[in-house]
Design a protein around this motif. Sequence first.
Motif, PDB file in Angstrom:
ATOM      1  N   GLY A   9      43.996 -52.905  -4.514  1.00 19.82           N
ATOM      2  CA  GLY A   9      45.399 -53.201  -4.262  1.00 19.82           C
ATOM      3  C   GLY A   9      45.530 -54.500  -3.487  1.00 19.82           C
ATOM      4  N   LEU A  18      45.332 -57.502 -10.352  1.00 22.47           N
ATOM      5  CA  LEU A  18      44.741 -56.728  -9.270  1.00 22.47           C
ATOM      6  C   LEU A  18      44.017 -55.533  -9.871  1.00 22.47           C
ATOM      7  N   VAL A 124      50.414 -51.951  -3.604  1.00 18.64           N
ATOM      8  CA  VAL A 124      50.380 -53.108  -4.498  1.00 18.64           C
ATOM      9  C   VAL A 124      51.716 -53.825  -4.360  1.00 18.64           C
TER      10      VAL A 124
END
Length: 128
Positions: A9, A18, A124
Amino acid sequence: QVQLVESGGGSVQAGGSLRVSCAASKYTSSTFCMAWFRQAPGKEREAVAAIYFVDGASYYADSVKGRFTASKDSAKKALDLQMTRLKPEDTAMYYCAATGPFTGCGSSWYVGSRFTYWGQGTQVTVSS
């Protein structure tokens, strides 16, 4: 007691990538469904992706199809989620979840109540 530990994250600009990872410890079964859910502030939790650890069948929410890829490591009881072409609307807390033994993903893979074990979540954040 089964524990799910998330990692990865972070923050990225729109269009970036990511990866989030989840490892299940003390889980002796190999026949279960593992999934990622997410929840943004003020919104309901939603399923993102899932994998059935027996045959690798994967499932994705329409909003992430073509951008996110889930993969598993059966030996490590781990589930990764590679996220590409991220959008600000992907910003959320991402949670890993696993069903009990002998429970697949199936057509109800997105139903949170079917999952017995949950991780603590990893953030995130996608900026525009």
